[in-house]
Design a protein around this motif. Structure first.
Motif, PDB file in Angstrom:
ATOM      1  N   MET A  60       9.704  -8.620  -9.334  1.00 26.85           N
ATOM      2  CA  MET A  60       9.063  -7.309  -9.315  1.00 26.85           C
ATOM      3  C   MET A  60       9.583  -6.464  -8.146  1.00 26.85           C
ATOM      4  SD  MET A  60       6.846  -6.899 -11.849  1.00 26.85           S
ATOM      5  CE  MET A  60       5.523  -5.804 -11.353  1.00 26.85           C
ATOM      6  N   THR A  61       9.737  -7.087  -6.985  1.00 23.40           N
ATOM      7  CA  THR A  61      10.269  -6.360  -5.836  1.00 23.40           C
ATOM      8  C   THR A  61      11.707  -5.941  -6.087  1.00 23.40           C
ATOM      9  OG1 THR A  61       8.806  -7.571  -4.344  1.00 23.40           O
ATOM     10  CG2 THR A  61      10.693  -6.464  -3.348  1.00 23.40           C
ATOM     11  N   LEU A  62      12.491  -6.818  -6.720  1.00 23.13           N
ATOM     12  CA  LEU A  62      13.874  -6.461  -7.043  1.00 23.13           C
ATOM     13  C   LEU A  62      13.913  -5.270  -7.985  1.00 23.13           C
ATOM     14  CD1 LEU A  62      16.888  -7.063  -6.769  1.00 23.13           C
ATOM     15  CD2 LEU A  62      16.660  -8.632  -8.727  1.00 23.13           C
ATOM     16  N   ARG A  81      14.638   2.246  -6.454  1.00 20.71           N
ATOM     17  CA  ARG A  81      14.440   3.094  -5.283  1.00 20.71           C
ATOM     18  C   ARG A  81      15.660   3.175  -4.359  1.00 20.71           C
ATOM     19  NH1 ARG A  81       8.170   2.161  -3.357  1.00 20.71           N
ATOM     20  NH2 ARG A  81       7.294   1.721  -5.414  1.00 20.71           N
ATOM     21  N   LEU A  82      16.476   2.135  -4.352  1.00 21.80           N
ATOM     22  CA  LEU A  82      17.594   2.102  -3.410  1.00 21.80           C
ATOM     23  C   LEU A  82      18.900   2.597  -4.009  1.00 21.80           C
ATOM     24  CD1 LEU A  82      16.956  -1.329  -1.624  1.00 21.80           C
ATOM     25  CD2 LEU A  82      16.167   0.964  -0.973  1.00 21.80           C
ATOM     26  N   ALA A 102       8.429  -5.658  -0.193  1.00 25.80           N
ATOM     27  CA  ALA A 102       7.322  -5.234  -1.054  1.00 25.80           C
ATOM     28  C   ALA A 102       6.294  -4.436  -0.242  1.00 25.80           C
ATOM     29  CB  ALA A 102       6.668  -6.445  -1.715  1.00 25.80           C
ATOM     30  N   ARG A 103       6.033  -4.893   0.978  1.00 39.07           N
ATOM     31  CA  ARG A 103       5.094  -4.149   1.834  1.00 39.07           C
ATOM     32  C   ARG A 103       5.659  -2.785   2.214  1.00 39.07           C
ATOM     33  NH1 ARG A 103       4.212  -9.486   3.823  1.00 39.07           N
ATOM     34  NH2 ARG A 103       5.763  -9.228   5.476  1.00 39.07           N
ATOM     35  N   GLN A 104       6.965  -2.735   2.488  1.00 37.49           N
ATOM     36  CA  GLN A 104       7.603  -1.457   2.825  1.00 37.49           C
ATOM     37  C   GLN A 104       7.528  -0.481   1.655  1.00 37.49           C
ATOM     38  OE1 GLN A 104      11.237  -3.623   4.773  1.00 37.49           O
ATOM     39  NE2 GLN A 104      11.363  -1.487   5.395  1.00 37.49           N
ATOM     40  N   ASP A 139      -0.310  -4.818  -4.365  1.00 37.21           N
ATOM     41  CA  ASP A 139      -0.726  -5.757  -5.405  1.00 37.21           C
ATOM     42  C   ASP A 139       0.316  -6.832  -5.654  1.00 37.21           C
ATOM     43  OD1 ASP A 139       1.035  -3.809  -6.437  1.00 37.21           O
ATOM     44  OD2 ASP A 139       0.366  -4.191  -8.494  1.00 37.21           O
ATOM     45  N   ILE A 140       1.487  -6.711  -5.018  1.00 39.29           N
ATOM     46  CA  ILE A 140       2.585  -7.646  -5.252  1.00 39.29           C
ATOM     47  C   ILE A 140       2.954  -8.430  -4.000  1.00 39.29           C
ATOM     48  CG2 ILE A 140       5.076  -7.771  -5.728  1.00 39.29           C
ATOM     49  CD1 ILE A 140       4.733  -5.550  -7.696  1.00 39.29           C
TER      50      ILE A 140
END
Length: 268
Positions: free
Chosen positions: A33-35, A41-42, A159-161, A166-167
């Motif tokens: 999910m983070t990927l 975004r990147l 993920a926090r950044q 929720d992830i």
């Protein structure tokens, strides 16, 4: 003074920039999910496709999480059947069951979408027995987190950044088939039992890691804080687990301290 390349996010951005398009295999866990968020975004490209496989081994909560993020963030999502439940090699649940699962998954993804396929594997995964990585190698799947030298801690930090509350702290949640002891045939009804029982016990597990293991003689429930609970807390939890097992015609063998991969047998 640190250089941009010393930053995990900067390293990942450089890795993602190598691809004009990517097809991401997203399970619903923190890594994939983070990927998916990072790829959107990147990079400034629109060439990102998200593929999520559904099967009896995938928790409904994981699928709901992927769909919710796809709707909220405008992902191009394809939900497909990975096909492992038509594979007798997977169903017999050998030591390398994950190889057959991932092999089927990556084959289905390549049939559905064109472009390089990427997984959310990170550096920490290389220190464990992961037959799914062999299937990925055979299918030419890339691992951006590994290429960017990102650990699990780096992934959670990203993920926090991204503000993904929720992830970011999602506990590790391997597929439901990992709860079935190696050598026991993978049956959909066993997976449904595991999913329903873990969901029923989770509100009573606090922040502890919870696993419901299906063994030849019955069921073992594991909690990571079991050894620190009071006798009364243990009694109440054990009775609750016993009732849930009995409701499905199963026998609770014990409730014990969580041991990672305890349903996995290397000797088979």
């Amino acid at each position: 003074m640190s250089r941009p390349g010393d930053n995990p996010m900067a390293r990942l951005k450089a890795v993602l920039a190598r691809h004009d398009r990517l097809v991401l295999a997203v399970s619903g866990g923190v890594d994939s999910m983070t990927l998916a968020h990072a790829a959107h975004r990147l990079t400034e490209r629109d060439g990102v496709d998200i593929c999520h496989a559904v099967s009896p081994a995938v928790p409904a909560a994981a699928t709901a999480r992927v769909r919710a993020h796809a709707d909220r963030f405008g992902w191009r999502l394809r939900v497909l059947d990975a096909g492992e439940f038509t594979d007798p090699d997977y169903l017999r649940n050998p030591v390398n069951r994950c190889y057959f699962c991932k092999s089927n998954l990556y084959t289905r993804i390549r049939q559905a979408v064109s472009g390089p396929v990427a997984s959310g594997a990170n550096l920490d995964d290389l220190g464990d027995y992961r037959p799914g990585l062999e299937a990925a190698r055979e299918k030419g799947v890339c691992h951006p987190f590994i290429e960017a030298a990102c650990t699990k801690a780096d992934v959670r930090a990203m993920a926090r950044q991204f503000g993904l509350d929720d992830i970011s702290e999602l506990p590790a949640q391997p597929c439901l088939a990992s709860r079935i002891e190696t050598g026991l045939r993978v049956e959909p009804e066993d997976l449904r039992f595991v999913e329903v029982t873990e969901a029923a016990l989770t509100p009573h597990s606090g922040a502890a890691t919870l696993r419901v293991r299906v063994l030849p003689a019955g069921v073992r429930v594991e909690l990571s804080d079991w050894n620190t609970r009071t006798d009364e807390e243990r009694r109440i939890f054990r009775e609750r687990a016993k009732r849930l097992c009995a409701a499905s015609g199963r026998r609770l063998l014990q409730v014990a301290e969580y041991r990672r991969g305890s349903a996995f047998r290397h000797d088979l």
